[in-house]
Design an enzyme around this catalytic site. Structure first.
Site, PDB file in Angstrom:
ATOM      1  N   LYS A  96      53.378  39.938  57.023  1.00  0.00           N
ATOM      2  CA  LYS A  96      52.080  40.590  57.237  1.00  0.00           C
ATOM      3  C   LYS A  96      51.435  40.080  58.532  1.00  0.00           C
ATOM      4  O   LYS A  96      50.907  40.860  59.326  1.00  0.00           O
ATOM      5  CB  LYS A  96      51.139  40.326  56.037  1.00  0.00           C
ATOM      6  CG  LYS A  96      51.566  41.060  54.779  1.00  0.00           C
ATOM      7  CD  LYS A  96      50.768  40.630  53.545  1.00  0.00           C
ATOM      8  CE  LYS A  96      51.299  41.321  52.295  1.00  0.00           C
ATOM      9  NZ  LYS A  96      50.610  40.927  51.053  1.00  0.00           N
ATOM     10  N   GLN A 137      47.167  36.322  48.470  1.00  0.00           N
ATOM     11  CA  GLN A 137      48.497  36.708  48.013  1.00  0.00           C
ATOM     12  C   GLN A 137      48.683  36.339  46.536  1.00  0.00           C
ATOM     13  O   GLN A 137      48.346  35.230  46.106  1.00  0.00           O
ATOM     14  CB  GLN A 137      49.564  36.022  48.886  1.00  0.00           C
ATOM     15  CG  GLN A 137      50.982  36.490  48.635  1.00  0.00           C
ATOM     16  CD  GLN A 137      51.244  37.951  49.041  1.00  0.00           C
ATOM     17  OE1 GLN A 137      50.541  38.513  49.865  1.00  0.00           O
ATOM     18  NE2 GLN A 137      52.252  38.551  48.448  1.00  0.00           N
ATOM     19  N   ASP A 185      43.310  44.849  50.235  1.00  0.00           N
ATOM     20  CA  ASP A 185      44.354  45.034  49.215  1.00  0.00           C
ATOM     21  C   ASP A 185      43.961  46.147  48.243  1.00  0.00           C
ATOM     22  O   ASP A 185      44.802  46.621  47.471  1.00  0.00           O
ATOM     23  CB  ASP A 185      44.538  43.740  48.402  1.00  0.00           C
ATOM     24  CG  ASP A 185      45.771  42.960  48.821  1.00  0.00           C
ATOM     25  OD1 ASP A 185      46.732  43.582  49.289  1.00  0.00           O
ATOM     26  OD2 ASP A 185      45.756  41.722  48.655  1.00  0.00           O
TER      27      ASP A 185
HETATM   28  N1  GUN Z   1      51.849  40.254  45.705  1.00  0.00           N
HETATM   29  C1  GUN Z   1      52.751  41.261  45.681  1.00  0.00           C
HETATM   30  N2  GUN Z   1      52.279  42.345  46.353  1.00  0.00           N
HETATM   31  C2  GUN Z   1      51.045  41.989  46.809  1.00  0.00           C
HETATM   32  C3  GUN Z   1      50.058  42.682  47.567  1.00  0.00           C
HETATM   33  O1  GUN Z   1      50.202  43.849  47.955  1.00  0.00           O
HETATM   34  N3  GUN Z   1      48.934  41.975  47.838  1.00  0.00           N
HETATM   35  C4  GUN Z   1      48.744  40.703  47.411  1.00  0.00           C
HETATM   36  N4  GUN Z   1      47.591  40.097  47.720  1.00  0.00           N
HETATM   37  N5  GUN Z   1      49.628  40.040  46.695  1.00  0.00           N
HETATM   38  C5  GUN Z   1      50.788  40.680  46.401  1.00  0.00           C
END
Ligand code: GUN
Length: 294
Positions: free
Chosen positions: A52, A96, A119
């Site tokens: 990311k 995350q 998110d």
């Molecule tokens: N864990 C798995 N996919 C995601 C996501 O799209 N965002 C976040 N914050 N954690 C994740």
């Protein structure tokens, strides 16, 4: 069979984002800024957050990764979130998941200012999404919509079967495909661990979204001829055949299912790359202040 090529579509959309980011940077006098909080040392999470951050750099965003040890208290994490909520130099904030067991993910999700919740997990964004109002849509479902849109796939009136009801993918995907929107207007079945005769439900589907986290869960006998197959699975297995030391497998048995499908996403090179695009688009929107004025 046609490939839903995440590599091609994500590269194209990222070029557009890069151009918009450059214009916005001139206007704001600073770059769009995403902060990602990572707690502990889960291998998958570390890889995803690094990706990311790398993608932010590629499109001209500023990115900050705040990495805490797994023993950080819930209180300390919530207080950090409050601090970032109030920082005008930050547009988007993600934490995350999964988090260590002593931290309540619901409390964390609600602590993030919904105007920075790129998110799209905050209940305000979830509610607005259900009502078809401007909001941040969770990155993976958003990426899937962008892919369907790119290939001009008409979803209206189709029967969509989603496998897995997670807050991150399955549940929001079910809302989005059922909305009176394009893509959308599907008749949606959301299947999960308590679904009786799951295979039979999937056999009826015009569109299958597999988001269960089990390698090769969807087999050829479960797929109707001509179905559209979206594979969200990122199942990592240790391998000495790849540079990273891991090989990725989807939730779909690609070799067997592809010949029966009209459209299918590969793993890797499919939904994973589009998820990043969803996050980047949300961060750009947050910086523009289009959805919510800060
Ligand atoms: N864990 C798995 N996919 C995601 C996501 O799209 N965002 C976040 N914050 N954690 C994740």
């Amino acid at each position: 069979m046609n490939l839903l090529d995440g590599k091609h579509v994500s590269a194209k959309i990222k070029e557009d984002i890069k151009q918009e980011a450059a214009e916005l940077t001139t206007k704001l006098g600073r770059k769009p800024h995403l902060v990602a909080i990572l707690v502990g040392h889960d291998g998958g999470s570390e890889t995803y957050v690094a990706s990311k951050m790398r993608n932010c750099e590629q499109v001209g965003f500023e990115s900050t990764n705040l990495h805490y040890e797994a023993d950080i208290t819930e209180e300390a994490l919530l207080s950090k979130i409050t601090e970032i909520n109030q920082d005008p130099s930050v547009d988007g904030l993600i934490v995350q998941l999964p988090l260590p067991k002593h931290i309540d993910p619901e409390k964390v999700t609600e602590a993030i200012d919904y105007r920075k919740d790129v998110d799209g997990f905050h209940p305000i964004n979830l509610g607005r999404m259900q009502r078809n109002l401007p909001c941040f849509i969770p990155a993976t479902p958003y990426g899937i919509l962008l892919m369907l849109e790119h290939y001009q796939i008409d979803t209206s009136g189709k029967k969509a079967v989603i496998i897995g009801r997670s807050n991150i993918v399955g549940s929001p995907m079910s809302i989005l495909l059922a909305r009176n929107a394009n893509p959308g207007n599907c008749t949606v079945t959301l299947t999960h661990s308590r679904t009786t005769n799951l295979a039979q439900e999937v056999q009826d589907a015009d569109i299958i979204v597999a988001a269960i986290g089990k390698k090769n869960f969807v087999t050829a006998d479960m797929v109707k001829e001509g179905a559209i197959v979206i594979d969200v699975g990122i199942n990592r297995e240790v391998s000495d055949l790849t540079k990273s030391g891991y090989k990725l497998f989807g939730d779909v048995d690609f070799e067997a299912v592809a010949p029966k499908s009209s459209w299918i996403t590969p793993v890797p090179g499919g939904v994973g790359l589009m998820t990043i695009v969803g996050l980047l688009k949300n961060t750009l929107e947050a910086a523009k202040g289009t959805f919510y004025t800060k």
